[in-house]
Motif scaffolding. Sequence first.
Motif, mmCIF file in Angstrom:
data_model
loop_
_atom_site.group_PDB
_atom_site.id
_atom_site.type_symbol
_atom_site.label_atom_id
_atom_site.label_comp_id
_atom_site.label_asym_id
_atom_site.label_seq_id
_atom_site.Cartn_x
_atom_site.Cartn_y
_atom_site.Cartn_z
ATOM 1 N N ARG A 161 39.502 77.637 -1.025
ATOM 2 C CA ARG A 161 38.235 77.270 -0.388
ATOM 3 C C ARG A 161 37.088 77.996 -1.096
ATOM 4 N NH1 ARG A 161 40.622 73.638 1.291
ATOM 5 N NH2 ARG A 161 41.228 73.134 3.426
ATOM 6 N N CYS A 162 35.935 77.295 -1.180
ATOM 7 C CA CYS A 162 34.735 77.887 -1.782
ATOM 8 C C CYS A 162 33.929 78.586 -0.693
ATOM 9 C CB CYS A 162 33.861 76.799 -2.390
ATOM 10 S SG CYS A 162 34.712 75.792 -3.609
ATOM 11 N N TYR A 163 33.449 79.788 -0.973
ATOM 12 C CA TYR A 163 32.551 80.486 -0.040
ATOM 13 C C TYR A 163 31.400 81.104 -0.827
ATOM 14 C CZ TYR A 163 35.986 79.548 3.488
ATOM 15 O OH TYR A 163 36.820 78.867 4.333
ATOM 16 N N THR B 153 30.436 85.032 3.396
ATOM 17 C CA THR B 153 30.374 84.938 4.858
ATOM 18 C C THR B 153 31.013 83.623 5.269
ATOM 19 O OG1 THR B 153 28.393 86.278 4.865
ATOM 20 C CG2 THR B 153 28.824 84.966 6.846
ATOM 21 N N GLY C 161 41.452 76.952 6.259
ATOM 22 C CA GLY C 161 41.034 78.054 5.383
ATOM 23 C C GLY C 161 40.146 79.067 6.094
ATOM 24 N N SER C 162 39.188 78.583 6.866
ATOM 25 C CA SER C 162 38.269 79.508 7.537
ATOM 26 C C SER C 162 39.032 80.340 8.571
ATOM 27 C CB SER C 162 37.095 78.759 8.168
ATOM 28 O OG SER C 162 37.546 77.785 9.079
ATOM 29 N N SER D 262 35.476 70.920 1.832
ATOM 30 C CA SER D 262 36.749 71.594 1.555
ATOM 31 C C SER D 262 37.388 70.979 0.325
ATOM 32 C CB SER D 262 37.694 71.441 2.753
ATOM 33 O OG SER D 262 37.227 72.208 3.830
HETATM 34 C C1 FAD Z 1 30.118 75.312 -2.868
HETATM 35 C C2 FAD Z 1 30.612 75.573 -1.446
HETATM 36 C C3 FAD Z 1 30.186 76.695 -0.787
HETATM 37 C C4 FAD Z 1 30.618 76.953 0.527
HETATM 38 N N1 FAD Z 1 30.189 78.076 1.162
HETATM 39 C C5 FAD Z 1 30.588 78.326 2.420
HETATM 40 C C6 FAD Z 1 30.145 79.514 3.101
HETATM 41 O O1 FAD Z 1 29.394 80.313 2.556
HETATM 42 N N2 FAD Z 1 30.572 79.738 4.372
HETATM 43 C C7 FAD Z 1 31.403 78.851 5.002
HETATM 44 O O2 FAD Z 1 31.784 79.116 6.162
HETATM 45 N N3 FAD Z 1 31.831 77.711 4.391
HETATM 46 C C8 FAD Z 1 31.463 77.449 3.122
HETATM 47 N N4 FAD Z 1 31.915 76.320 2.473
HETATM 48 C C9 FAD Z 1 32.854 75.424 3.182
HETATM 49 C C10 FAD Z 1 34.293 75.942 3.016
HETATM 50 O O3 FAD Z 1 34.686 75.857 1.661
HETATM 51 C C11 FAD Z 1 35.295 75.132 3.852
HETATM 52 O O4 FAD Z 1 35.066 73.754 3.623
HETATM 53 C C12 FAD Z 1 35.171 75.432 5.330
HETATM 54 O O5 FAD Z 1 35.428 76.814 5.581
HETATM 55 C C13 FAD Z 1 36.163 74.592 6.152
HETATM 56 O O6 FAD Z 1 37.437 74.821 5.623
HETATM 57 P P1 FAD Z 1 38.728 74.893 6.563
HETATM 58 O O7 FAD Z 1 39.902 74.992 5.664
HETATM 59 O O8 FAD Z 1 38.565 75.909 7.623
HETATM 60 O O9 FAD Z 1 38.683 73.512 7.290
HETATM 61 P P2 FAD Z 1 39.550 72.241 6.898
HETATM 62 O O10 FAD Z 1 40.979 72.513 7.204
HETATM 63 O O11 FAD Z 1 39.205 71.811 5.534
HETATM 64 O O12 FAD Z 1 38.955 71.255 7.965
HETATM 65 C C14 FAD Z 1 37.533 71.082 8.119
HETATM 66 C C15 FAD Z 1 37.271 70.180 9.310
HETATM 67 O O13 FAD Z 1 37.614 68.904 8.926
HETATM 68 C C16 FAD Z 1 38.566 68.445 9.821
HETATM 69 N N5 FAD Z 1 39.518 67.761 8.989
HETATM 70 C C17 FAD Z 1 40.285 68.291 8.038
HETATM 71 N N6 FAD Z 1 41.011 67.346 7.449
HETATM 72 C C18 FAD Z 1 40.679 66.203 8.077
HETATM 73 C C19 FAD Z 1 41.090 64.882 7.944
HETATM 74 N N7 FAD Z 1 41.977 64.549 7.008
HETATM 75 N N8 FAD Z 1 40.542 63.947 8.749
HETATM 76 C C20 FAD Z 1 39.635 64.283 9.667
HETATM 77 N N9 FAD Z 1 39.200 65.542 9.842
HETATM 78 C C21 FAD Z 1 39.726 66.468 9.059
HETATM 79 C C22 FAD Z 1 39.192 69.630 10.518
HETATM 80 O O14 FAD Z 1 39.629 69.316 11.810
HETATM 81 C C23 FAD Z 1 38.031 70.568 10.555
HETATM 82 O O15 FAD Z 1 37.251 70.302 11.680
HETATM 83 C C24 FAD Z 1 31.507 76.052 1.174
HETATM 84 C C25 FAD Z 1 31.939 74.908 0.472
HETATM 85 C C26 FAD Z 1 31.493 74.675 -0.814
HETATM 86 C C27 FAD Z 1 31.999 73.456 -1.572
#
Ligand code: FAD
Length: 328
Positions: free
Chosen positions: A45-47, A61, A70-71, A220
Amino acid sequence: MAEYQQVKVADVIQETADAVSVVFDADFPYRPGQFLTLRCGDVARCYSLSSAPGLDRPQVTVKRIPDGYGSAWVCDNVRPGTVLDVLPPAGIFTPKSLDDNLLLFAAGSGITPVMSIVKSALAHGTGKLVLVYANRDESSVIFAARLRELASRYPERLLVVHWLESLQGLPTARHFAALRPFMGYQSFLCGPAPFMDVVSQALRSSGVPRERIHVERFISLSGNPFEEVVDEEPADGSEATVQVDLDGESHTFPWPRHKKLLDLLLEKGLAAPYSCREGACSACACRIERGEVKMLQNEILDQEDLDDGIVLACQSLPVTDTVRITYT
Ligand SMILES: Cc1cc2nc3c(=O)[nH]c(=O)nc-3n(C[C@H](O)[C@H](O)[C@H](O)COP(=O)(O)OP(=O)(O)OC[C@H]3O[C@@H](n4cnc5c(N)ncnc54)[C@H](O)[C@@H]3O)c2cc1C
Ligand code: FES
């Protein structure tokens, strides 16, 4: 597989009920607004870095997303002393000059790269900053105290406008019309898609040209740059030529037409930057100086980036016989 570093966590700060800052016991160069890619259990994941280069220890953060993998992994597992796999800083959501006047829009965790820009510009630049920061309610405002402190320390240079959905409802383009006096500034936007759509609409309808609107999209990654990547496409023997300027050196290579530019450069041993390898993060962005490429996928660059000649190396195939690119 990407060249990653193992970085020790020095501290974990609970910023709000669902957001933590992870402070690294490390020092590396980056630009305000850039991001790191972390291995989070089975995914990457990117943060964005919320710290400012040269001012704070590097930190990201992370806001816990409901049902997010990931979060939650970061919030539940990372502790002082944890060692994380981290890709080098990347991204193009960064002001060209810290002396520019900046109009910044952040919503929720979108404050992260914006905070880095604010702290850096105040400490090292001379411009005026207006930050519009939208949140669900008061308890979800990340960095509230730090922003208060900065606004009172730099009253002539920093104006922070909070928008609380619990009090004011969702913002619309009409609400942002009051910002018209600041619309000549460079604009930086980061937050959920509906928020950014509203802000972009407000800016565009006030005549702000695309080249002054810079957007960071939080999505993501679906691939995992920490895993081995296999080049499965067969060669058809046809080649272009590419000249690449990277890290002060110039290189020229034959470029098989089926091969993505990033794959070619890594194969040749160059330290070309990347993270997602799927056209989603902009870590691999470079500029076409001559010739033409086509991108297989692009979820991150907008028309203005493309007009500037910016392309994603991880998605680029040659169109013309010779191509010249630079990494800036
Ligand atoms: C350049 C960049 C910078 C970023 N910086 C930050 C930052 O500074 N801070 C930050 O908190 N985040 C940041 N993000 C976002 C971070 O990378 C993640 O996307 C975020 O933390 C969510 O990831 P996760 O794995 O927790 O959620 P995921 O598991 O990816 O799920 C995200 C949401 O989508 C839903 N979901 C997942 N898959 C599906 C599906 N197939 N169909 C329907 N819904 C779905 C899940 O239920 C959830 O609600 C950044 C992203 C980028 C690209
Ligand atoms: S590496 Fe993420 S867009 Fe190319």
